[in-house]
Design a protein around this motif. Structure first.
Motif, PDB file in Angstrom:
ATOM      1  N   VAL A   1       0.646  58.574  18.890  1.00  0.00           N
ATOM      2  CA  VAL A   1       1.810  57.372  18.565  1.00  0.00           C
ATOM      3  C   VAL A   1       2.972  57.973  18.084  1.00  0.00           C
ATOM      4  O   VAL A   1       4.275  57.242  18.691  1.00  0.00           O
ATOM      5  N   ASN A   2       2.678  58.791  17.871  1.00  0.00           N
ATOM      6  CA  ASN A   2       4.594  59.947  17.200  1.00  0.00           C
ATOM      7  C   ASN A   2       4.793  60.439  19.298  1.00  0.00           C
ATOM      8  O   ASN A   2       6.286  59.986  19.399  1.00  0.00           O
ATOM      9  N   VAL A   3       4.423  60.447  19.696  1.00  0.00           N
ATOM     10  CA  VAL A   3       4.982  61.461  20.772  1.00  0.00           C
ATOM     11  C   VAL A   3       4.679  60.743  22.096  1.00  0.00           C
ATOM     12  O   VAL A   3       5.519  60.151  22.417  1.00  0.00           O
ATOM     13  N   GLN A   4       3.437  60.055  22.582  1.00  0.00           N
ATOM     14  CA  GLN A   4       3.320  58.916  23.547  1.00  0.00           C
ATOM     15  C   GLN A   4       3.998  57.804  23.043  1.00  0.00           C
ATOM     16  O   GLN A   4       4.397  56.887  24.438  1.00  0.00           O
TER      17      GLN A   4
ATOM     18  N   VAL B   1      18.300  53.593  18.724  1.00  0.00           N
ATOM     19  CA  VAL B   1      18.467  54.561  17.647  1.00  0.00           C
ATOM     20  C   VAL B   1      16.358  54.896  16.942  1.00  0.00           C
ATOM     21  O   VAL B   1      15.490  53.801  16.950  1.00  0.00           O
ATOM     22  N   TYR B   2      16.576  56.003  17.121  1.00  0.00           N
ATOM     23  CA  TYR B   2      15.582  56.496  16.797  1.00  0.00           C
ATOM     24  C   TYR B   2      15.234  57.228  15.445  1.00  0.00           C
ATOM     25  O   TYR B   2      16.081  57.575  14.524  1.00  0.00           O
ATOM     26  N   THR B   3      13.907  56.844  14.364  1.00  0.00           N
ATOM     27  CA  THR B   3      14.066  57.038  13.145  1.00  0.00           C
ATOM     28  C   THR B   3      13.130  58.533  13.048  1.00  0.00           C
ATOM     29  O   THR B   3      12.043  58.727  13.137  1.00  0.00           O
ATOM     30  N   SER B   4      14.228  59.330  12.702  1.00  0.00           N
ATOM     31  CA  SER B   4      13.383  61.162  13.385  1.00  0.00           C
ATOM     32  C   SER B   4      13.207  61.448  11.230  1.00  0.00           C
ATOM     33  O   SER B   4      13.112  59.967  10.852  1.00  0.00           O
ATOM     34  N   SER B   5      13.329  62.382  11.176  1.00  0.00           N
ATOM     35  CA  SER B   5      13.018  63.220   9.602  1.00  0.00           C
ATOM     36  C   SER B   5      13.127  64.198   9.399  1.00  0.00           C
ATOM     37  O   SER B   5      14.198  64.714  10.546  1.00  0.00           O
ATOM     38  N   MET B   6      14.757  64.239   7.982  1.00  0.00           N
ATOM     39  CA  MET B   6      14.775  65.985   8.122  1.00  0.00           C
ATOM     40  C   MET B   6      13.916  67.125   8.149  1.00  0.00           C
ATOM     41  O   MET B   6      14.003  67.938   8.113  1.00  0.00           O
ATOM     42  N   GLU B   7      12.993  66.928   8.151  1.00  0.00           N
ATOM     43  CA  GLU B   7      11.568  67.154   8.407  1.00  0.00           C
ATOM     44  C   GLU B   7      11.281  68.237   9.552  1.00  0.00           C
ATOM     45  O   GLU B   7      10.255  68.905  10.379  1.00  0.00           O
ATOM     46  N   VAL B   8      12.436  67.664  10.576  1.00  0.00           N
ATOM     47  CA  VAL B   8      11.830  68.361  11.856  1.00  0.00           C
ATOM     48  C   VAL B   8      12.908  69.301  11.607  1.00  0.00           C
ATOM     49  O   VAL B   8      12.669  70.492  13.365  1.00  0.00           O
ATOM     50  N   VAL B   9      13.999  69.561  10.811  1.00  0.00           N
ATOM     51  CA  VAL B   9      14.441  71.003  10.660  1.00  0.00           C
ATOM     52  C   VAL B   9      14.009  71.698   9.222  1.00  0.00           C
ATOM     53  O   VAL B   9      13.470  73.577   9.485  1.00  0.00           O
TER      54      VAL B   9
ATOM     55  N   VAL C   1      11.674  52.666  15.079  1.00  0.00           N
ATOM     56  CA  VAL C   1      10.783  53.328  13.719  1.00  0.00           C
ATOM     57  C   VAL C   1       9.466  53.589  13.949  1.00  0.00           C
ATOM     58  O   VAL C   1       8.672  53.823  12.512  1.00  0.00           O
ATOM     59  N   ALA C   2       8.336  53.326  14.821  1.00  0.00           N
ATOM     60  CA  ALA C   2       7.047  52.976  14.321  1.00  0.00           C
ATOM     61  C   ALA C   2       6.404  54.696  14.092  1.00  0.00           C
ATOM     62  O   ALA C   2       6.588  55.068  15.907  1.00  0.00           O
ATOM     63  N   SER C   3       6.145  54.826  13.524  1.00  0.00           N
ATOM     64  CA  SER C   3       5.652  56.723  13.677  1.00  0.00           C
ATOM     65  C   SER C   3       4.559  56.429  12.503  1.00  0.00           C
ATOM     66  O   SER C   3       4.762  55.430  11.403  1.00  0.00           O
ATOM     67  N   ILE C   4       3.338  57.656  11.848  1.00  0.00           N
ATOM     68  CA  ILE C   4       2.299  57.818  11.759  1.00  0.00           C
ATOM     69  C   ILE C   4       3.282  58.812  10.726  1.00  0.00           C
ATOM     70  O   ILE C   4       3.419  60.139  10.853  1.00  0.00           O
ATOM     71  N   VAL C   5       3.305  58.440   9.113  1.00  0.00           N
ATOM     72  CA  VAL C   5       4.147  60.270   8.537  1.00  0.00           C
ATOM     73  C   VAL C   5       2.458  60.051   7.640  1.00  0.00           C
ATOM     74  O   VAL C   5       2.101  59.102   7.436  1.00  0.00           O
ATOM     75  N   ASP C   6       2.468  61.503   7.589  1.00  0.00           N
ATOM     76  CA  ASP C   6       1.251  62.423   7.559  1.00  0.00           C
ATOM     77  C   ASP C   6       0.587  64.012   6.770  1.00  0.00           C
ATOM     78  O   ASP C   6       1.586  64.519   7.420  1.00  0.00           O
ATOM     79  N   VAL C   7       2.064  64.417   5.159  1.00  0.00           N
ATOM     80  CA  VAL C   7       1.786  65.658   5.852  1.00  0.00           C
ATOM     81  C   VAL C   7       0.725  66.492   4.564  1.00  0.00           C
ATOM     82  O   VAL C   7       0.269  66.836   3.658  1.00  0.00           O
ATOM     83  N   PHE C   8      -0.498  65.365   4.265  1.00  0.00           N
ATOM     84  CA  PHE C   8      -1.976  65.132   3.573  1.00  0.00           C
ATOM     85  C   PHE C   8      -3.233  65.728   4.619  1.00  0.00           C
ATOM     86  O   PHE C   8      -4.284  65.644   3.733  1.00  0.00           O
TER      87      PHE C   8
END
Length: 314
Positions: free
Chosen positions: A43-46, A64-72, A25-32
């Motif tokens: 962080v997210n890819v490596q 189990v990976y916590t992805s996001s609807m925003e990959v679509v 579940v470790a990811s940086i979430v930043d849309v700003f």
């Protein structure tokens, strides 16, 4: 409990020794635009590469990976996605580092399904795509609430009311992770390599109207009940100007307004999903009802001003 860094491969391998399943579940979430793209890549890819390497090194057979609807989506063209599922077609456009890195990480996790791990077994991996997550501890919701308080308990509509966005309570996202991990153990041939949208009984509404479901009981009022206070084209120009100002100021300071062209697209595009695939494959049903989810979130929000004052006194 071990506090570590997903970008440190050796540290991650040591931390996961002897475990049966990784929930990544470790990811940086930043849309700003607050976080440098290089940091998000690291962080997210490596980090996803390191998780797979840890599975191989320690003989871990489930991930189990916590992805996001925003990959679509939604995309910047405001093309709607209404009650879609994992097989629905959509014109996906990755235009910001967050969606680019999340999509890349999801691909890494899914392509690792079936690889051999230490001890002779094989890895079974899957990815969950939650819609917009809310609940206790939600930094975005907390920020919107504090902004409303600074504006005298008011928010201003900037997206059309007719747009619907899928939302899901954080407790139900966690529950789907548990069920997916069980599914990978009991039916690796079925669940392994699959993606699953994650939603629950939370109402599909515009971002603003859904936020008001939670902020209204906290005393927040919405200005512009039926339509945005300003026309869409004017808001779009403001968003573009905010991005330009962000670019100009980047060498000197971090300027990251809530409004940019991507967040405007999120607020202006319907994107709702079905979770029937998760129900079929590993019997997913929401653990918390909408009423429970709303009550828990509202009570958390109401506790924030008091907690802030206590923090200042300390």
């Amino acid at each position: 409990m071990i506090q570590g860094d997903v970008t440190d491969r050796n540290q991650l391998i040591r931390a996961t020794a002897g475990v049966d399943v990784i929930m990544h579940v470790a990811s940086i979430v930043d849309v700003f635009g607050r976080i440098p793209e290089a940091t998000m890549q690291n962080v997210n890819v490596q980090g996803a590469h390191h998780v797979i390497e840890a599975c191989v090194a320690n003989g871990i057979r489930r991930c189990v990976y916590t992805s996001s609807m925003e990959v679509v989506g939604p995309n910047s063209r405001r093309e709607h996605f209404v009650r879609g599922n994992e097989e629905s077609s959509y014109n996906t456009l990755h235009e910001i580092p967050y969606t680019q890195t999340k999509a890349a990480a999801e691909k890494i996790i899914l392509e690792a399904n079936g690889i051999q791990v230490s001890g002779g077994g094989r890895l079974a991996s899957c990815a969950l795509r939650p819609t917009g997550i809310y609940g206790e501890g939600c930094a975005l919701l907390r920020g919107i609430y504090r902004k409303a308080l600074k504006l005298g308990g008011r928010l201003f509509r900037f997206g059309p009311r007719t747009v619907q966005s899928g939302r899901v309570y954080v407790g139900n996202v966690a529950w789907m992770h548990v069920l997916a991990a069980r599914g990978l153990k009991e039916k690796p041939g079925l669940v392994g390599g699959q993606v699953y949208y994650c939603s629950d009984g939370s109402p599909d509404k515009s971002h603003m109207d859904f936020n008001m479901e939670l902020l209204g009981p906290c005393g927040v009022r919405l200005i512009g009940q039926e339509r945005p206070v300003l026309p869409y084209i004017f808001i779009y120009i403001l968003a573009a100007m905010a991005e330009l100002l962000q670019l100009v100021l980047r060498p000197f300071c971090t300027f990251a307004p809530y409004l940019n062209r991507y967040t405007l697209a999120l607020a202006s595009t319907t994107f709702t999903v079905c979770t029937d695939k998760a129900t079929r494959h590993f019997s997913y049903r929401p653990l918390y009802s909408w009423e429970q989810s709303k009550e828990r979130t509202v009570q958390w929000l109401l506790s924030l001003p008091q907690a802030d004052q206590e923090g200042k006194r300390c």
